[in-house]
Design a protein around this motif. Structure first.
Motif, PDB file in Angstrom:
ATOM      1  N   SER A   1      58.176  10.767  61.118  1.00 44.76           N
ATOM      2  CA  SER A   1      57.412  11.524  60.126  1.00 44.76           C
ATOM      3  C   SER A   1      56.372  10.659  59.419  1.00 44.76           C
ATOM      4  O   SER A   1      55.489  11.170  58.747  1.00 44.76           O
ATOM      5  CB  SER A   1      58.353  12.148  59.095  1.00 44.76           C
ATOM      6  N   GLU A   2      56.460   9.340  59.583  1.00 42.95           N
ATOM      7  CA  GLU A   2      55.480   8.441  58.979  1.00 42.95           C
ATOM      8  C   GLU A   2      54.210   8.340  59.816  1.00 42.95           C
ATOM      9  O   GLU A   2      53.225   7.736  59.407  1.00 42.95           O
ATOM     10  CB  GLU A   2      56.072   7.026  58.856  1.00 42.95           C
TER      11      GLU A   2
ATOM     12  N   LYS B   1      52.052  10.114  68.453  1.00 41.01           N
ATOM     13  CA  LYS B   1      52.584   8.862  67.932  1.00 41.01           C
ATOM     14  C   LYS B   1      53.988   9.098  67.366  1.00 41.01           C
ATOM     15  O   LYS B   1      54.874   8.273  67.514  1.00 41.01           O
ATOM     16  CB  LYS B   1      51.623   8.337  66.856  1.00 41.01           C
TER      17      LYS B   1
ATOM     18  N   GLN C   1      56.441   9.211  70.162  1.00 39.43           N
ATOM     19  CA  GLN C   1      56.577   7.856  70.698  1.00 39.43           C
ATOM     20  C   GLN C   1      57.538   7.054  69.826  1.00 39.43           C
ATOM     21  O   GLN C   1      58.471   6.418  70.322  1.00 39.43           O
ATOM     22  CB  GLN C   1      55.201   7.191  70.728  1.00 39.43           C
TER      23      GLN C   1
ATOM     24  N   ALA D   1      51.298  -0.580  67.147  1.00 41.15           N
ATOM     25  CA  ALA D   1      51.623  -0.943  68.521  1.00 41.15           C
ATOM     26  C   ALA D   1      52.750  -0.062  69.030  1.00 41.15           C
ATOM     27  O   ALA D   1      53.465   0.553  68.250  1.00 41.15           O
ATOM     28  CB  ALA D   1      52.041  -2.416  68.590  1.00 41.15           C
TER      29      ALA D   1
ATOM     30  N   LEU E   1      53.209   1.480  63.635  1.00 39.56           N
ATOM     31  CA  LEU E   1      51.959   2.224  63.573  1.00 39.56           C
ATOM     32  C   LEU E   1      50.906   1.627  64.495  1.00 39.56           C
ATOM     33  O   LEU E   1      50.132   2.334  65.133  1.00 39.56           O
ATOM     34  CB  LEU E   1      51.458   2.204  62.125  1.00 39.56           C
TER      35      LEU E   1
ATOM     36  N   PRO F   1      50.778   9.387  61.989  1.00 39.89           N
ATOM     37  CA  PRO F   1      49.655  10.288  61.733  1.00 39.89           C
ATOM     38  C   PRO F   1      49.385  11.338  62.803  1.00 39.89           C
ATOM     39  O   PRO F   1      48.706  12.304  62.542  1.00 39.89           O
ATOM     40  CB  PRO F   1      48.462   9.332  61.630  1.00 39.89           C
TER      41      PRO F   1
END
Lengths: 323, 208
Positions: free
Chosen positions: A34-35, A41, A44, A82, A80, A37
């Motif tokens: 949830s962090e 992502k 992932q 990598a 975030l 953007p």
């Protein structure tokens, strides 16, 4: 004939190790996701988090010490920036735990993790995120994708970890300090100062072998400082190594030797010598009456070896390093 | 033809001949887990996986030696029966705990009448961490990031690479084509020189 074929098929299917994905892991994975953007992502990160946690639980229950907190996969900034799913195994290195969905035949190994890894584990995760299958392990990857047939059975990881733990010669790998991986004995300089009341202001005896740098002033973002206590029969000193990355593959090494809280000065006659791989002495200093520190500065390339020898009377200590 | 039970007891005996933490024991225990994972009790509850995870830990600790409880005794029952008994006890504990929590939640909502579901569904805004990182990289206060360059390519800096790799990430292949440098070289540079900066930033910002 039919029996043998069935047995082979059974063995192949049984290679995967079925393990549960606990609610705790699912919750953490969702939180990290949830962090992010973007949806892509988020997925992932969710899968990476689950894969690392499952492998961590598996290794821990079979007695392997892991340091999950020190892994890049647990650092929100690195998550975030990598595609990393590493698990830090102290004194050995980072193990990459790559997730794969049940609908896929292979998993992609992102370039982000092609380097600085001791091995790769493939973890297949079901749609509900409740079950994981450890498909296997490989110490190296030679291509961007990994499929089950490239892997050894998961338990081979124990053989590999054991091998890595026991074949490393007792030398300190300084590049790993930039990865925040430190061997036992090397403590944060601040910790040593606080516990040994060393005053940072020094009357240094020393030398510097610094090559002229092209630009007027160089700076580096990362400066790592670690110290180790060296005890002779009646004296203890602190050996401090300060690292600065100055170019892509060059590092400045600042070696200092300080007394501890009980002494104002270094023991008289203490010798500090630095030798290269050919045992050629390229720097040295000897403590005189009122020296409260010795400092030797030089630069080296990644992969280069050097050793520091501290000698006092009949006693000497040697520390081996590779940059 | 050996039964599964005989096969298991053979492997267990082998495993226990080796010391705790030895590679041999780790391998044999893995083999046992592999063989019985599908034979254990299954149910479809929220906490099932947690209970099963605890069961595997119990298995590793007690199959040979009495670490937490009485060690496994093959005379008494098959290993599957033994583990299922433990699993069901853990599931029972979780069930009770869950019921207790449900009752407490019900009590709280009855008291103040607030709608807990409403609170839970409030989604946080897209967190500003990405913006903070972007700002930090773009500002590059002491020109640190822009001075870390790839060997022989003074135009490729950590500042540039980090910005291009922030979500939505520019694919490595695209960067490789654009800059004429292999993906392997770029990713090695990124891992060894640029990630440490980000790692330190994360630490210094207290994100950890």
């Amino acid at each position: 004939m039919a029996d043998r074929k069935d047995t082979c098929k059974l063995n192949f299917m049984q290679s995967a190790l079925l393990l549960p994905i606990s609610l705790t892991i699912r919750t953490t994975a969702q939180q990290f996701a949830s962090e992010q953007p973007t949806l892509e992502k988020a997925e992932q990160v969710r899968l990476n988090t689950i894969a690392v946690s499952v492998v961590n639980d598996y290794l821990q229950m079979l007695g392997v010490k892991t340091n999950l907190a020190n892994s890049d996969s647990q650092n929100p900034v690195l998550r975030l920036c990598a595609n990393v799913a590493d698990l830090d195994i102290p004194k050995i290195g980072r193990l990459e735990c790559r997730p794969m969905k049940t609908s896929e035949d292979f998993c992609v190994i992102p370039p982000d993790v092609w380097h600085s890894r001791i091995g790769y584990v493939m973890v297949q995760i079901n749609q509900d995120y409740t079950e994981a299958k450890l498909l296997g392990f490989t110490p190296t990857v030679h291509q961007e994708t990994l499929s089950e047939s490239d892997l050894q059975p998961i338990e081979e990881i124990f053989t590999h970890l054991h091998y890595l733990k026991n074949t490393t010669t007792p030398q300190t790998n300084l590049s790993r300090w930039f990865d925040h991986l430190f061997d036992v004995g090397w403590e944060a300089y601040q910790t040593l100062i606080n516990s040994h009341h060393v005053t940072p202001a020094f009357n240094f005896r020393g030398a510097a072998l610094a090559e002229p740098i092209k630009s007027n002033e160089w700076r580096s973002i990362i400066e790592i400082r670690r110290g180790k206590l060296i005890t002779f029969s009646h004296h203890t000193v602190i050996l401090v190594i300060n690292l600065k990355a100055i170019l892509e593959d060059r590092v400045e090494i600042n070696v200092q030797v300080h007394p501890t809280e009980f002494e104002l000065y270094l023991p008289l006659g203490l010798q500090v010598m630095i030798c290269d791989h050919a045992d050629h002495l390229f720097m040295e200093a000897q403590a005189r009456q009122t020296d409260n520190g010795i400092q030797l500065i030089f630069t080296g390339e990644i992969g280069e070896y050097f050793k520091i020898r501290l000698a006092l009377g009949h006693h000497s200590f040697i520390e081996h390093f590779v940059i | 033809m050996e039964t599964l039970r005989d096969q298991l007891n053979e492997i267990i005996a082998e495993a226990c001949r080796h010391p705790i933490g030895s590679v041999a024991r780790q391998k044999y225990l893995t083999q046992i887990i592999r063989l019985i994972a599908n034979e254990l009790w299954k149910e479809n509850t929220l906490y099932y996986e947690d209970a099963l995870q605890q069961t595997w830990i119990y298995f590793c600790n007690n199959i040979c030696e009495s670490k937490t409880c009485k060690a496994y005794d093959p005379e008494q029952a098959s290993v599957i029966t033994w583990l299922n008994a433990y699993l069901k006890r853990r599931l029972q504990d979780f069930r009770l705990e869950n019921q207790k929590q449900q009752t407490q939640i019900k009590q709280i909502s009855e008291i103040d009448g607030s709608n807990l579901v409403e609170q839970q569904s409030a989604k946080p805004d897209i967190p500003p961490m990405l913006d903070e990182i972007k700002k930090w990289v773009e500002t590059d206060e002491n020109n640190h990031l822009s001075q870390i360059t790839l060997k022989n390519h003074p135009n490729i800096t950590c500042q540039m690479l980090i910005l291009r790799r922030l979500p939505p990430e520019t694919p490595w292949k695209t960067l490789s084509c654009e800059w004429g440098v292999s993906t392997s070289t770029l990713s090695s540079f990124y891992q060894r020189r640029c990630l440490p900066c980000l790692r330190e930033f994360g630490r210094s910002q207290g994100y950890l």
